[in-house]
Write a protein that holds these residues in place. Structure first.
Motif, PDB file in Angstrom:
ATOM      1  N   VAL A 281       0.816  -1.221   0.000  1.00 45.43           N
ATOM      2  CA  VAL A 281       0.000   0.000   0.000  1.00 45.43           C
ATOM      3  C   VAL A 281       0.845   1.264   0.000  1.00 45.43           C
ATOM      4  CG1 VAL A 281      -2.053  -0.981   1.065  1.00 45.43           C
ATOM      5  CG2 VAL A 281      -0.171  -0.215   2.512  1.00 45.43           C
ATOM      6  N   THR A 282       0.156   2.409  -0.016  1.00 41.56           N
ATOM      7  CA  THR A 282       0.706   3.774  -0.048  1.00 41.56           C
ATOM      8  C   THR A 282       1.764   3.939  -1.134  1.00 41.56           C
ATOM      9  OG1 THR A 282       2.453   3.479   1.638  1.00 41.56           O
ATOM     10  CG2 THR A 282       0.245   4.046   2.429  1.00 41.56           C
ATOM     11  N   PRO A 283       1.464   3.567  -2.387  1.00 40.51           N
ATOM     12  CA  PRO A 283       2.478   3.677  -3.439  1.00 40.51           C
ATOM     13  C   PRO A 283       2.786   5.125  -3.802  1.00 40.51           C
ATOM     14  CG  PRO A 283       0.359   3.137  -4.399  1.00 40.51           C
ATOM     15  CD  PRO A 283       0.173   3.075  -2.905  1.00 40.51           C
ATOM     16  N   PHE A 284       4.056   5.369  -4.109  1.00 41.03           N
ATOM     17  CA  PHE A 284       4.500   6.657  -4.640  1.00 41.03           C
ATOM     18  C   PHE A 284       5.416   6.353  -5.816  1.00 41.03           C
ATOM     19  CE2 PHE A 284       6.860  10.537  -5.160  1.00 41.03           C
ATOM     20  CZ  PHE A 284       5.972  11.549  -4.808  1.00 41.03           C
ATOM     21  N   ILE A 285       5.046   6.843  -6.999  1.00 40.71           N
ATOM     22  CA  ILE A 285       5.702   6.474  -8.249  1.00 40.71           C
ATOM     23  C   ILE A 285       6.642   7.583  -8.707  1.00 40.71           C
ATOM     24  CG2 ILE A 285       5.350   5.753 -10.636  1.00 40.71           C
ATOM     25  CD1 ILE A 285       4.048   3.843  -8.674  1.00 40.71           C
ATOM     26  N   ILE A 286       7.833   7.204  -9.157  1.00 44.01           N
ATOM     27  CA  ILE A 286       8.714   8.128  -9.881  1.00 44.01           C
ATOM     28  C   ILE A 286       9.084   7.493 -11.206  1.00 44.01           C
ATOM     29  CG2 ILE A 286       9.608   9.216  -7.793  1.00 44.01           C
ATOM     30  CD1 ILE A 286      12.203   7.615  -8.173  1.00 44.01           C
ATOM     31  N   LYS A 287       9.402   8.334 -12.190  1.00 48.18           N
ATOM     32  CA  LYS A 287       9.755   7.862 -13.523  1.00 48.18           C
ATOM     33  C   LYS A 287      11.122   8.409 -13.903  1.00 48.18           C
ATOM     34  CE  LYS A 287       6.619   8.299 -16.759  1.00 48.18           C
ATOM     35  NZ  LYS A 287       5.794   8.903 -17.857  1.00 48.18           N
ATOM     36  N   ASP A 288      11.997   7.552 -14.432  1.00 51.18           N
ATOM     37  CA  ASP A 288      13.309   8.027 -14.848  1.00 51.18           C
ATOM     38  C   ASP A 288      13.253   8.525 -16.290  1.00 51.18           C
ATOM     39  OD1 ASP A 288      13.442   5.810 -16.555  1.00 51.18           O
ATOM     40  OD2 ASP A 288      14.719   4.647 -15.214  1.00 51.18           O
ATOM     41  N   ASP A 289      14.411   8.951 -16.820  1.00 55.43           N
ATOM     42  CA  ASP A 289      14.436   9.553 -18.154  1.00 55.43           C
ATOM     43  C   ASP A 289      14.201   8.544 -19.265  1.00 55.43           C
ATOM     44  OD1 ASP A 289      16.844   8.217 -17.967  1.00 55.43           O
ATOM     45  OD2 ASP A 289      18.099   9.996 -18.147  1.00 55.43           O
TER      46      ASP A 289
ATOM     47  N   PRO B  75       5.948   6.284   2.288  1.00 54.90           N
ATOM     48  CA  PRO B  75       7.180   6.770   1.663  1.00 54.90           C
ATOM     49  C   PRO B  75       6.864   7.668   0.468  1.00 54.90           C
ATOM     50  CG  PRO B  75       6.755   4.528   0.960  1.00 54.90           C
ATOM     51  CD  PRO B  75       5.693   4.863   1.976  1.00 54.90           C
ATOM     52  N   VAL B  76       7.547   8.804   0.364  1.00 58.38           N
ATOM     53  CA  VAL B  76       7.404   9.718  -0.773  1.00 58.38           C
ATOM     54  C   VAL B  76       8.789  10.185  -1.190  1.00 58.38           C
ATOM     55  CG1 VAL B  76       5.092  10.491  -0.133  1.00 58.38           C
ATOM     56  CG2 VAL B  76       7.089  11.749   0.720  1.00 58.38           C
ATOM     57  N   HIS B  77       8.890  10.673  -2.420  1.00 59.32           N
ATOM     58  CA  HIS B  77      10.177  11.060  -3.001  1.00 59.32           C
ATOM     59  C   HIS B  77      10.135  12.528  -3.403  1.00 59.32           C
ATOM     60  CE1 HIS B  77      12.889  11.646  -6.490  1.00 59.32           C
ATOM     61  NE2 HIS B  77      13.656  10.724  -5.925  1.00 59.32           N
ATOM     62  N   PHE B  78      11.244  13.240  -3.161  1.00 65.23           N
ATOM     63  CA  PHE B  78      11.385  14.600  -3.670  1.00 65.23           C
ATOM     64  C   PHE B  78      12.867  14.914  -3.841  1.00 65.23           C
ATOM     65  CE2 PHE B  78      11.333  15.127   0.969  1.00 65.23           C
ATOM     66  CZ  PHE B  78      12.420  15.959   1.183  1.00 65.23           C
ATOM     67  N   SER B  79      13.148  15.984  -4.582  1.00 69.31           N
ATOM     68  CA  SER B  79      14.524  16.440  -4.797  1.00 69.31           C
ATOM     69  C   SER B  79      14.634  17.892  -4.362  1.00 69.31           C
ATOM     70  CB  SER B  79      14.924  16.315  -6.265  1.00 69.31           C
ATOM     71  OG  SER B  79      14.931  14.962  -6.683  1.00 69.31           O
ATOM     72  N   ILE B  80      15.783  18.219  -3.796  1.00 67.27           N
ATOM     73  CA  ILE B  80      16.086  19.594  -3.424  1.00 67.27           C
ATOM     74  C   ILE B  80      17.594  19.771  -3.473  1.00 67.27           C
ATOM     75  CG2 ILE B  80      16.089  19.077  -0.934  1.00 67.27           C
ATOM     76  CD1 ILE B  80      14.920  21.900  -0.477  1.00 67.27           C
ATOM     77  N   ASP B  81      18.044  20.867  -4.124  1.00 66.27           N
ATOM     78  CA  ASP B  81      19.471  21.165  -4.227  1.00 66.27           C
ATOM     79  C   ASP B  81      20.247  19.977  -4.810  1.00 66.27           C
ATOM     80  OD1 ASP B  81      21.629  22.898  -4.011  1.00 66.27           O
ATOM     81  OD2 ASP B  81      22.206  22.105  -2.050  1.00 66.27           O
TER      82      ASP B  81
ATOM     83  N   SER C 251      19.828  16.916  -4.597  1.00 66.93           N
ATOM     84  CA  SER C 251      19.842  15.687  -3.798  1.00 66.93           C
ATOM     85  C   SER C 251      18.453  15.068  -3.804  1.00 66.93           C
ATOM     86  CB  SER C 251      20.261  15.977  -2.346  1.00 66.93           C
ATOM     87  OG  SER C 251      21.607  16.393  -2.293  1.00 66.93           O
ATOM     88  N   GLU C 252      18.420  13.728  -3.867  1.00 65.26           N
ATOM     89  CA  GLU C 252      17.159  13.003  -3.834  1.00 65.26           C
ATOM     90  C   GLU C 252      16.887  12.511  -2.415  1.00 65.26           C
ATOM     91  OE1 GLU C 252      16.055  10.152  -7.006  1.00 65.26           O
ATOM     92  OE2 GLU C 252      18.089  10.525  -7.735  1.00 65.26           O
ATOM     93  N   TYR C 253      15.646  12.691  -1.985  1.00 65.69           N
ATOM     94  CA  TYR C 253      15.243  12.283  -0.644  1.00 65.69           C
ATOM     95  C   TYR C 253      14.043  11.343  -0.717  1.00 65.69           C
ATOM     96  CZ  TYR C 253      18.030  16.000   1.565  1.00 65.69           C
ATOM     97  OH  TYR C 253      19.047  16.813   2.000  1.00 65.69           O
ATOM     98  N   LEU C 254      13.979  10.439   0.246  1.00 66.47           N
ATOM     99  CA  LEU C 254      12.731   9.779   0.600  1.00 66.47           C
ATOM    100  C   LEU C 254      12.300  10.327   1.949  1.00 66.47           C
ATOM    101  CD1 LEU C 254      13.118   5.962  -0.225  1.00 66.47           C
ATOM    102  CD2 LEU C 254      11.827   7.688  -1.486  1.00 66.47           C
ATOM    103  N   SER C 255      11.022  10.648   2.060  1.00 68.44           N
ATOM    104  CA  SER C 255      10.456  10.952   3.362  1.00 68.44           C
ATOM    105  C   SER C 255       9.439   9.864   3.686  1.00 68.44           C
ATOM    106  CB  SER C 255       9.796  12.331   3.367  1.00 68.44           C
ATOM    107  OG  SER C 255       9.314  12.650   4.657  1.00 68.44           O
ATOM    108  N   PHE C 256       9.188   9.676   4.958  1.00 67.15           N
ATOM    109  CA  PHE C 256       8.316   8.599   5.436  1.00 67.15           C
ATOM    110  C   PHE C 256       7.943   8.938   6.868  1.00 67.15           C
ATOM    111  CE2 PHE C 256      12.805   7.641   5.826  1.00 67.15           C
ATOM    112  CZ  PHE C 256      12.950   7.429   7.180  1.00 67.15           C
ATOM    113  N   CYS C 257       7.074   8.149   7.481  1.00 67.03           N
ATOM    114  CA  CYS C 257       6.877   8.263   8.913  1.00 67.03           C
ATOM    115  C   CYS C 257       7.112   6.897   9.535  1.00 67.03           C
ATOM    116  CB  CYS C 257       5.501   8.823   9.270  1.00 67.03           C
ATOM    117  SG  CYS C 257       4.085   7.982   8.537  1.00 67.03           S
ATOM    118  N   SER C 258       7.616   6.899  10.754  1.00 69.97           N
ATOM    119  CA  SER C 258       7.895   5.640  11.446  1.00 69.97           C
ATOM    120  C   SER C 258       7.460   5.761  12.904  1.00 69.97           C
ATOM    121  CB  SER C 258       9.378   5.276  11.356  1.00 69.97           C
ATOM    122  OG  SER C 258      10.177   6.142  12.135  1.00 69.97           O
ATOM    123  N   ARG C 259       7.224   4.596  13.506  1.00 68.32           N
ATOM    124  CA  ARG C 259       6.746   4.552  14.889  1.00 68.32           C
ATOM    125  C   ARG C 259       7.141   3.230  15.511  1.00 68.32           C
ATOM    126  NH1 ARG C 259       2.811   0.805  14.850  1.00 68.32           N
ATOM    127  NH2 ARG C 259       1.358   0.623  13.097  1.00 68.32           N
ATOM    128  N   GLY C 260       6.887   3.121  16.814  1.00 67.33           N
ATOM    129  CA  GLY C 260       7.048   1.847  17.487  1.00 67.33           C
ATOM    130  C   GLY C 260       5.773   1.026  17.377  1.00 67.33           C
TER     131      GLY C 260
END
Length: 307
Positions: free
Chosen positions: A147-155, A213-219, A221-230
């Protein structure tokens, strides 16, 4: 590497209907408006998708609190739909979402990922087609959910889908809790994704589990963001969701120490379900806070700490 900095730009309150959730927001900025999707819940705890429009100052200008209410018996989204990503490909729009159904007689539930086909006309999104089935679902890699898919496409138009896989359920204090991990699937299109067993975000402690999980770029650099818990005391308790980050290093994702700290009561216990939005040259994150979306949606501007 410069640290990420976050500043709260606005709050979107949850709906007054149903149980008042604004969970798992996603959106896109088009024609000078922010088109926002999120999930509310009925009094019977069934999830459904709402659609808002916001102006440049993040004021709500349109509400559709019944954009998609699943009503198909026996399908993968019988008991609910939670949006994951709004995706454009060759001028065709899709809303990716997580569908779920409960398992009668057990404390568990099943999740899979589908997409709604959308039409964008006269500055509004409209539902065009509902899927017959999921494009990402249970298999030998994902025995309980995908679940919670986040898609990126390369060149080369090759797709990578970051998503959450449930591998097992553990009984804790008389209640079964799922173990979620971030994995990736690759392929030429949504209908031909091949999942991998690899957990691409490594837990930092025993019992750390993940979502969104989601993907973004800044400066550059490529990042994944997500949330985590116990797996214990996570419902606005000491082990609640916190948003984290990882930066790409060749083929690996290396976790950073970046943290979101917002001086607002909505985020006193929890930060969760991040989603990146680009508005002009600026990057924003949509996030949830306390109550898994019951405290509304925060809009954070993302910048880099001056070097």
């Amino acid at each position: 590497m410069s640290k990420l900095e976050f500043s709260l730009q606005g709050m979107i309150p949850p709906p007054t209907e149903g149980r008042g959730y604004a969970q798992s927001p996603c959106g896109v900025f088009l024609d000078n408006e922010l088109h926002l999707f999120f999930s509310n819940r009925t009094e019977q705890n069934k999830s459904y998708i709402c659609y808002y429009k916001l102006d440049n100052n993040f004021n709500i200008t349109h509400k559709d609190e019944n954009f998609y209410r699943p009503d198909r018996v026996g399908f993968f989204d019988t008991d609910g739909a939670i949006p994951s990503q709004i995706l454009e490909d060759n001028q065709k729009w899709s809303l990716l979402y997580s569908g779920w159904n409960s398992l009668t007689g057990t404390p568990a539930y099943l999740n899979a990922s589908g997409y709604l086909s959308l039409e964008y006309t006269n500055n509004f999104f409209k539902l065009a087609e509902v899927p017959r089935g999921p494009f990402l679902t249970r298999d030998k890699v994902n025995p309980s959910s995908a679940v919670t898919p986040f898609i990126i496409k390369d060149d080369k138009a090759h797709l990578t889908a970051f998503y959450i896989s449930t591998e097992r359920w553990e009984e804790i204090n008389g209640r079964y809790e799922p173990e979620y991990y971030v994995k990736a699937a690759t392929g030429s299109d949504l209908e031909h994704l091949e999942c991998d067993y690899t957990k691409i975000i490594i837990p930092r402690y025993k019992g750390e589990v993940f979502s969104r999980p989601v993907h973004f770029s800044i400066d550059d650099s490529e990042y994944l963001s997500f949330c985590s818990r116990g797996m214990t005391d996570f419902r606005d308790g000491a082990n609640s969701y916190k948003i984290g980050f990882a930066v790409r290093n060749n083929l690996d994702w290396v976790r950073t120490d970046d943290q979101i700290e917002v001086d607002h009561t909505a985020f006193s216990h929890q930060t969760s379900y991040p989603y990146p939005i680009t508005i002009g040259p600026d990057l924003f994150l949509l996030i949830n806070g306390n109550g898994f979306g019951q405290s509304g949606i925060g809009i954070l501007k993302v910048t880099l700490e001056p070097s």
